[in-house]
Design an enzyme around this catalytic site. Structure first.
Site, short mmCIF file in Angstrom:
data_model
loop_
_atom_site.label_atom_id
_atom_site.label_comp_id
_atom_site.label_asym_id
_atom_site.label_seq_id
_atom_site.Cartn_x
_atom_site.Cartn_y
_atom_site.Cartn_z
NE ARG A 161 -3.31 0.27 3.14
CZ ARG A 161 -4.67 0.04 2.97
NH1 ARG A 161 -5.06 0.86 1.99
NH2 ARG A 161 -5.10 -1.01 3.34
CD GLU A 197 17.47 1.25 2.41
OE1 GLU A 197 18.30 1.50 2.35
OE2 GLU A 197 16.68 0.37 2.40
#
Length: 746
Positions: free
Chosen positions: A629, A706
């Protein structure tokens, strides 16, 4: 009241989708954005305290031995008694890694690398302290010459046995494979290059220490600083409300915080220590350079039969961290025969640690280059090769995936980038170039990154309407915002769960006196701290539902109005003039052990390469990302843009250079260490996929920070090959390396 949740099984209740405020997933602006844009958001170096002194670190000029003598005569003669030299044994030799709460090695007598902080010079002004640091005389004795080249046969190395994966017989698979790749890639060291330099201001009030600093993980940093100073952790308070980037360099306490605290105690006055850009390069964590031997083999249809990934990285003697290069290779592709290993060389260079997605950022880069070479050897499209090797389960340990979006991101990325226009034969496109100088090509890469949940707590208060002001909420946690959007995301979660507009939620971060979080690192911040806010709000919703006379599942909160059980009342009435609060607490449980949790992406790049100079220009890039989500589409997109930009730097310009004679860092600032600037970055397109992962956390989100850098550089170097026919296996692909590779290819 405390709401505790342990992730022992997948929470399949899709609760956030049932909320009514409509904030989650939208591109809500940052609540702190105006303060940052106008300069009113202050950072660590801007802290001002009455009577504050200034400190400058003195660093080693040799790579080994010990400090035999510190000569202050020249300093005293030039500057008098206003200058203090501190050589306390508690000064750090290296910065902390930031996750175990322990201080790194201490004692400035032993020298391990050029640039190691050995002393602190303190003066009434920064200029005087800097001058004093230059005048301080240090005499060294003893010590070996050291090891400076990780690949030198004389450099000691050790195999990290616990990292080794050995399944099947890779050698036999390579021998009988229809197609194979066997080559070596090298990536250089990198530095975090955060905009804000490291800084700390320390002051004491009796036995209690307060430090305003640039830190990512206050829960751990407080314990590290207390451990370094030898004082109780409850006597330490850290403040870091705004941090100007970290990327791993501020995970742990560093020299400036310890030095400032020692000096402030000794001198009885606040002390500020700010590292220059050159000191930042030398004194904080570097990403280790890597040597990566890739072996891939496949059958006639392009299905992998073996993966080999053997890596060499480096660190100082005695340091446990080893760049986890093979993390992504453990699960990215299916293959029955696997050999993965990690070897650590002991060198006298600056300390290696976590920098910008440690492991996958460099490991996936080489793996995705090897996959591109394999696709060419087989004669199939690079996207198709990856689609044929999507794993059904973790190929290393057999765990099911918590959710799997690998095929979806590959197909969606290819469609959006118009990948079908790519000419599979290299060095043929010279569109719109009458001089036939610029060769154009396309490349792509898969991105993968593991997902982590860490223990986190947060306190949420609902405050009654007062003096004409409506009901509002406060969120408190020691979570940090390093530019990633923590203020926005945590405020959004509270506003959504409690049915309040964003402007009625205030979030306080970056204070170790607040409930502890894991901080910003490992892409776990939003999922972990966000879940603790979610749980605190769930407890408040339960109490509000009880006051309204309904079950929490029936309760709808929107714009300060509560509805449920055939009742509708303003929140102000339910609070009845009182404040209610709850603390949410989440811990990792069995879900991380039961399922392989990962995020996926695909990046596509188009480049132009000058056949005369070897210059590479990135013309366009597209990234497609699946990370559960999405909590805030604006901040998520910003994170992906940053990762893609870092990928351009990794591919084309970023490279730490160490002098082979003594290991000292040669390019210690942005004049010599080249990060991408506006002219290097084309229009970047980001697409966020719809996904839910009930195994990740109660919000069904996963870390995205990342993911954007994990393999991004390979998309560019694969595009260089498509443009020129040349393979650049030593990063970065600077013009000289591109020209040399083109000479070999042609």
């Amino acid at each position: 009241m405390n709401r505790h949740h342990k992730m022992d099984s997948a929470d399949r209740q899709n609760r956030l989708d049932g909320m009514a405020q409509g904030l989650i997933g939208t591109d809500v602006p940052r609540p702190d954005g105006m303060a940052k844009a106008t300069g009113t958001a202050t950072y660590a170096a801007e802290e001002r305290r009455e009577g504050m002194l200034h400190g400058v670190l003195v660093r080693a000029t040799v790579p080994g031995g010990r400090v035999a003598d510190v000569d202050t005569d020249a300093l005293a003669k030039a500057l008098g008694d206003d200058v203090t030299v501190i050589t306390d044994a508690r000064l750090l030799q290296v910065p902390a890694q930031g996750t175990d709460g322990k201080a790194p090695p201490q004692g400035p007598d032993l020298v391990h690398y050029v640039g190691q902080p050995l002393a602190l010079v303190v003066a009434p002004s920064f200029e005087v302290a800097r001058h004093g640091a230059r005048l301080l005389g240090i005499r060294y004795e003893g010590g070996e010459e050291g090891h400076f080249d990780p690949e030198d046969d004389a450099t000691p190395t050790e195999l990290r046995d616990k990292k080794t994966v050995d399944i099947g017989d890779l050698d036999a698979a390579m021998a009988k494979a229809a197609h194979s790749v066997d080559a070596v890639w090298r990536t250089p060291g990198h530095v975090s290059a955060a905009m804000e330099p490291h800084a700390a201001v320390a002051w004491w009030e009796g036995e209690h220490l307060t430090v305003r600093s640039a830190l990512q993980m206050l829960k751990f940093n407080r314990d590290e600083l207390a451990d370094a100073l030898g004082i109780p952790a409850e006597n330490v308070r850290l403040l870091a409300p705004f941090v100007g980037g970290g990327f791993g360099s501020k995970l742990g306490i560093s020299h400036e915080a310890v030095g400032a605290a020692i000096a402030a105690r000794q001198l009885g006055r606040p002390v500020r220590v700010v590292l220059s850009r050159q000191q930042v390069f030398e004194a904080v964590m570097r990403r280790s350079e890597t040597r990566q031997h890739l072996r891939l083999c496949a059958d006639e249809e392009g299905r992998l039969t073996g993966i080999g990934h053997d890596c060499l990285v480096s660190n100082l003697p005695g340091q446990d961290f080893a760049e986890p290069v093979i993390q992504g290779s453990r699960f990215a592709y299916a293959a029955p025969n696997r050999h993965l290993s990690l070897r650590l060389a002991r060198v006298n260079r600056t300390c290696a640690g976590s920098v910008r997605a440690p492991g996958e950022a460099v490991g996936l880069t080489a793996l995705e280059n090897a996959m591109d070479e394999l696709a060419e050897a087989i004669g199939i499209d690079p996207v198709e090769l990856r689609l044929r090797n999507v794993p059904e389960e973790d190929p290393t340990d057999g765990k099911p995936f918590s959710s799997m979006m690998m095929a979806e991101v590959l197909r969606e990325g290819a469609r959006r980038f118009d990948w079908q226009r790519r000419n599979p034969i290299p060095a043929l496109r010279r569109e719109g170039d009458p001089r036939r100088e610029w060769l154009r090509g396309m490349g792509m890469s898969l991105l993968v990154r593991g997902n982590i949940l860490d223990e986190a707590e947060a306190r949420v208060r609902l405050l009654p309407a007062e003096d004409g002001a409506p009901v509002r909420a406060e969120v408190e946690t020691d979570m940090t915002d390093i530019g990633t959007g923590s203020y926005a995301v945590l405020s959004q979660i509270a506003a959504e769960m409690l049915g309040l507009p964003m402007e009625r939620v205030t979030t306080r971060l970056g204070d170790s006196a607040l409930p502890p979080s894991p901080g910003s690192g490992g892409s776990w911040g939003a999922g972990s701290s966000g879940s603790s806010v979610y749980l605190a709000c769930l407890e408040l919703r339960t109490r509000l539902a009880r006051a309204l006379g309904c079950d929490e599942g029936e309760l709808t909160l929107r714009d300060g109005q509560a509805t449920g059980g055939n009742h509708s009342r303003p929140l102000a009435e339910l609070l009845d003039g009182g404040t209610i609060e709850a603390v949410g607490h989440i811990e990792p449980g069995k879900t991380a052990k039961e399922r392989r949790q990962a995020t996926y992406g695909a990046q596509f790049a188009e480049v132009e390469v000058s056949r005369h100079t070897g210059e590479v220009r990135v013309r366009r890039m597209l990234g497609v990302f699946a990370a559960g989500r999405i909590l805030n589409s604006r901040t998520a997109r910003s994170q992906c843009l940053g990762g893609m930009t870092f990928g351009i730097g990794m591919a084309l310009s970023e490279e730490l250079e160490h002098d082979p004679r003594d290991g000292h860092l040669v390019n210690r600032d942005f004049a010599g260490y080249h990060i991408p600037v506006n002219a290097d970055v084309p229009q970047l397109e980001v697409h966020l996929m719809e996904e839910r992962d009930p195994w990740a956390n109660p919000m069904q989100s996963k870390g995205i920070g990342e993911l954007g850098i994990c393999g991004a550089a390979a998309a560019i170097t694969n595009a260089i090959h498509n443009a020129t026919g040349a393979r650049v296996r030593d990063y970065p692909a600077t013009p000289d390396r591109v020209l040399a590779a083109m000479a070999v290819a042609n």
